[in-house]
Design an enzyme around this catalytic site. Structure first.
Site, mmCIF file in Angstrom:
data_model
loop_
_atom_site.group_PDB
_atom_site.id
_atom_site.type_symbol
_atom_site.label_atom_id
_atom_site.label_comp_id
_atom_site.label_asym_id
_atom_site.label_seq_id
_atom_site.Cartn_x
_atom_site.Cartn_y
_atom_site.Cartn_z
ATOM 1 C CG HIS A 44 -1.876 -0.952 1.220
ATOM 2 N ND1 HIS A 44 -2.857 -1.151 0.194
ATOM 3 C CD2 HIS A 44 -2.332 -2.010 2.006
ATOM 4 C CE1 HIS A 44 -3.603 -2.130 0.274
ATOM 5 N NE2 HIS A 44 -3.357 -2.735 1.517
ATOM 6 C CD GLU A 149 -4.964 -9.273 3.598
ATOM 7 O OE1 GLU A 149 -5.589 -8.107 3.881
ATOM 8 O OE2 GLU A 149 -4.322 -9.696 2.779
ATOM 9 C CG ASP A 175 -9.822 -8.722 6.561
ATOM 10 O OD1 ASP A 175 -10.857 -8.261 6.052
ATOM 11 O OD2 ASP A 175 -8.731 -8.442 6.376
#
Length: 253
Positions: A44, A149, A175
């Site tokens: 990210h 995830e 999650d």
């Protein structure tokens, strides 16, 4: 400096931030501050592998263990992270036993896996290390951190825990909360109870559990509950908080 994997095996609790900024000084500062590890985020963040290698160098020099989070469960990404000298690789998007097996296979040299053998890389001292020792030691010293995830990953957690070669199973709180029907409620008693069950299962399998926290108060709480690998916020968020609090204090003063 003790290796991250050895510290985890010894039952130590380790604490470190995600790093998104593209500058080795961030890793130096993290080491000087006393963090145990830092996650160099190529998933990210703004970092590419050619910039990540300098981050790894800075981390090792400043005494903080470098972990590289790759942006997918792909053998070439995992190998590249380890070739540049990361002590650990953090692989996202693990939702099944098959995906966990694939990630471990990519992180290990034969006979434990299928990582490509090349000793002309930074991790092997650019061929300075004995080639026979390097490949065997890499398997023993590399920390494999898998991010479970989504609802699928949470549901398959018991099967994933049977995979050999995993050092940390990293469970995202958001999650997990979604899978429990309480999205976003990361302090909910049901989530805490589920995490304690997961920690017990992981302990029996000889695997550490990792968890993400937004603030240091939560980090202390989860530390007391036994989480070993505590991931804390991100450099950009911490910098913003410090800046904004300073500005607020000035304007109100």
């Amino acid at each position: 400096m003790a290796l991250l994997k050895d510290r985890l095996k010894n039952g130590e609790q380790v604490f470190g931030p995600f790093v998104n900024l593209c500058h080795p000084a961030v890793l130096e500062i993290a080491g000087l501050a006393g963090f145990d590890f830092a996650i160099i985020d190529t998933e990210h963040g703004e970092l590419s592998s050619d910039r990540a290698v300098d981050m790894v160098r800075a981390a090792k020099l400043s005494g903080v263990s470098p972990v590289v989070r790759v942006y997918g469960n792909q053998p070439e990404l995992i190998a590249k992270a380890l070739d540049i000298g990361a002590e650990g690789v953090q692989v996202p998007q693990i939702g099944s036993k098959a995906e966990a097996l694939a990630a471990v296979k990519a992180a290990k040299f034969s006979p434990e896996g299928a990582r490509g053998c090349n000793r002309y890389v930074r991790a092997a001292g650019y061929s300075a290390l004995d080639k026979f020792a390097y490949f065997g030691n890499a398997n023993k010293e590399t920390a494999v951190i898998l991010q479970v995830e989504g609802k699928e990953g949470i549901e398959h957690l018991p099967e994933i825990l049977t995979v050999e070669g995993i050092d940390v199973l990293f469970i995202g709180p958001y999650d997990l909360s979604a899978s429990l029907g309480i999205p976003g409620q990361v302090d909910h008693p049901a989530l805490i109870e589920e995490m304690k069950k997961n920690m017990e299962l992981a302990s029996k399998a000889g695997i550490a559990i990792g968890f993400f926290v937004d603030d240091v108060e939560s980090a202390v709480k989860w530390k007391k509950w036994g989480i070993q690998y505590i991931s804390f916020a991100a450099d950009v968020g911490l910098l913003y908080q410090a800046f904004s609090q300073t500005v607020k204090t000035f304007k109100e003063g």
